[in-house]
Design a protein around this motif. Structure first.
Motif, PDB file in Angstrom:
ATOM      1  N   MET A  20       0.830  -1.213   0.000  1.00  0.00           N
ATOM      2  CA  MET A  20       0.000   0.000   0.000  1.00  0.00           C
ATOM      3  C   MET A  20       0.861   1.260   0.000  1.00  0.00           C
ATOM      4  N   GLU A  21       1.927   1.238   0.829  1.00  0.00           N
ATOM      5  CA  GLU A  21       2.766   2.438   0.938  1.00  0.00           C
ATOM      6  C   GLU A  21       3.557   2.696  -0.344  1.00  0.00           C
ATOM      7  N   SER A  22       3.795   1.637  -1.137  1.00  0.00           N
ATOM      8  CA  SER A  22       4.565   1.837  -2.368  1.00  0.00           C
ATOM      9  C   SER A  22       3.834   2.812  -3.284  1.00  0.00           C
ATOM     10  N   PHE A  23       2.513   2.811  -3.207  1.00  0.00           N
ATOM     11  CA  PHE A  23       1.730   3.759  -4.007  1.00  0.00           C
ATOM     12  C   PHE A  23       2.056   5.193  -3.575  1.00  0.00           C
ATOM     13  N   THR A  24       2.228   5.386  -2.246  1.00  0.00           N
ATOM     14  CA  THR A  24       2.622   6.708  -1.737  1.00  0.00           C
ATOM     15  C   THR A  24       3.968   7.108  -2.310  1.00  0.00           C
ATOM     16  N   LEU A  48       1.954  16.107   8.342  1.00  0.00           N
ATOM     17  CA  LEU A  48       0.570  15.746   7.980  1.00  0.00           C
ATOM     18  C   LEU A  48       0.401  14.230   7.966  1.00  0.00           C
ATOM     19  N   MET A  49       1.401  13.526   7.409  1.00  0.00           N
ATOM     20  CA  MET A  49       1.314  12.067   7.362  1.00  0.00           C
ATOM     21  C   MET A  49       1.368  11.475   8.769  1.00  0.00           C
ATOM     22  N   ALA A 151      -1.631   3.115   6.476  1.00  0.00           N
ATOM     23  CA  ALA A 151      -1.149   3.099   5.086  1.00  0.00           C
ATOM     24  C   ALA A 151      -2.115   3.858   4.175  1.00  0.00           C
ATOM     25  N   LEU A 152      -3.415   3.661   4.383  1.00  0.00           N
ATOM     26  CA  LEU A 152      -4.423   4.382   3.589  1.00  0.00           C
ATOM     27  C   LEU A 152      -4.313   5.890   3.835  1.00  0.00           C
ATOM     28  N   SER A 153      -4.096   6.268   5.093  1.00  0.00           N
ATOM     29  CA  SER A 153      -3.926   7.696   5.437  1.00  0.00           C
ATOM     30  C   SER A 153      -2.734   8.294   4.705  1.00  0.00           C
ATOM     31  N   ASP A 154      -1.626   7.556   4.681  1.00  0.00           N
ATOM     32  CA  ASP A 154      -0.410   8.062   4.038  1.00  0.00           C
ATOM     33  C   ASP A 154      -0.625   8.280   2.539  1.00  0.00           C
ATOM     34  N   VAL A 155      -1.209   7.275   1.887  1.00  0.00           N
ATOM     35  CA  VAL A 155      -1.448   7.374   0.435  1.00  0.00           C
ATOM     36  C   VAL A 155      -2.329   8.585   0.135  1.00  0.00           C
TER      37      VAL A 155
END
Lengths: 170, 170
Positions: A20-24, A48-49, A151-155
């Motif tokens: 998931m984080e790779s998308f970020t 923010l992250m 992970a969703l929050s970071d993306v």
């Protein structure tokens, strides 16, 4: 202690998080030209992250406890607290960024606030959904929800920050 | 103990505001070292994943310590075991992801060395923070479950940014 089982469990959860984080990371790499023009947004990004991740951690942890206890009041209070915190903290992040790095304070406050509120609008209901779905599927939400929601929050924080700043700075 | 909405909000705001202010300050270093991201293809794609995975691995160690503190079964052997299991998983996952990024962005092989060294140093530092924050929260009368996760992820994020960018060539 069972090293093989424990290592596999750790590998599975970290691999899911990395996927998931790779998308970020790839979004950040693709948006290089945008943050090169506005480095103050890059200065604000870790805060923010971190903030969104911490709220997601606290909310998912409290939701899990509320579900285990069958306490719907506690679930509502935690959700309202998570949403209110999302309104109150972004101006502080903008202020510290302005003080420690620079940039226009009004723009930083607007971008921070809109980004966090937009992320909260998606992640808050998602957190409730993940906790309830984990319980329904017989999984312990304490092992599932924190990694998924942070992970969703970071993306979303990366995507919303640079998308909204593009609109505001035009 | 029932504290309601005000208690939940106070707890979230206090921890989040302090950590967000600290992250904003650290973010200014990221913006100042932005040239290193430009000169190291793939580094921007690795950084968020490295921060999240290191924070998650160290948080898991912190969560386990907090659980064993609650159960009265905490020991140096247990902490060493959890640190080794999570650390091994972190290195394997980080190595696989960094190799994929290096191939995707035609990055230099130095990216792998930089990231692995940074992940190891950041993880060990974050585990130390987990141990200290767990016992400090108990001594201060706080529930380590509320404190350790956000503190450890923020420490991992801050240290991860600084160590990675200082180690990166260019």
């Amino acid at each position: 202690m069972n090293p093989t089982r424990d290592l596999l469990a750790a590998l599975s959860s970290l691999a899911a998080l990395v996927a998931m984080e790779s998308f970020t990371g790839f979004s950040l790499e693709a948006l290089k030209s945008k943050w090169a023009r506005h480095p103050e947004l890059l200065a604000m990004l870790p805060a923010l992250m971190d903030f969104r991740g911490n709220i997601a951690l606290a909310h998912s942890s409290r939701m899990t406890t509320a579900e285990h206890l069958g306490d719907s009041d506690r679930a509502v209070e935690s959700t309202v607290a998570a949403l209110l915190a999302s309104l109150l903290i972004p101006p502080i992040i903008a202020l510290v960024t302005r003080w420690s790095y620079g940039g226009d304070l009004g723009t930083l406050v607007a971008v921070a606030l809109l980004t966090v509120v937009s992320v909260a609008a998606v992640v808050t209901p998602a957190t409730i959904g993940v906790v309830r779905l984990s319980l329904r599927l017989g999984a312990d939400p304490d092992r599932v929800a924190p990694a998924v929601t942070t992970a969703l929050s970071d993306v979303l924080t990366v995507v919303f920050l640079f998308t909204l700043s593009e609109v505001i700075l035009l | 103990m029932r504290r309601g909405l005000v208690g939940a909000l106070t707890s979230m705001l206090t921890v989040s505001a302090l950590l967000a202010a600290w992250s904003s300050y650290v973010g200014s270093f990221l913006a100042r070292l932005e040239a290193k991201l430009e000169h190291n293809p793939g580094l921007a794609a690795v950084l968020p994943v490295l921060m999240a995975a290191t924070g998650a691995a160290a948080s898991s160690v912190g969560s386990s310590i907090a659980t064993h503190v609650h159960l009265g079964t905490v020991s140096a052997r247990r902490v060493a075991y959890d640190t080794a299991v999570q650390g091994s998983a972190l290195i394997l996952v980080t190595l696989a992801y960094t190799l994929a990024v290096t191939l995707t962005f035609s990055g230099r092989s130095s990216l792998v060395t930089t990231v692995l060294l940074s992940a190891t140093l950041t993880y060990l530092l974050a585990v130390l923070v987990a141990v200290i924050s767990t016992f400090a929260s108990v001594r201060l009368g706080l529930d380590p479950d509320d404190v350790v996760g956000p503190v450890v992820t923020t420490a991992a994020d801050s240290a991860g940014i600084l160590i990675t960018l200082l180690l990166a060539p260019g």
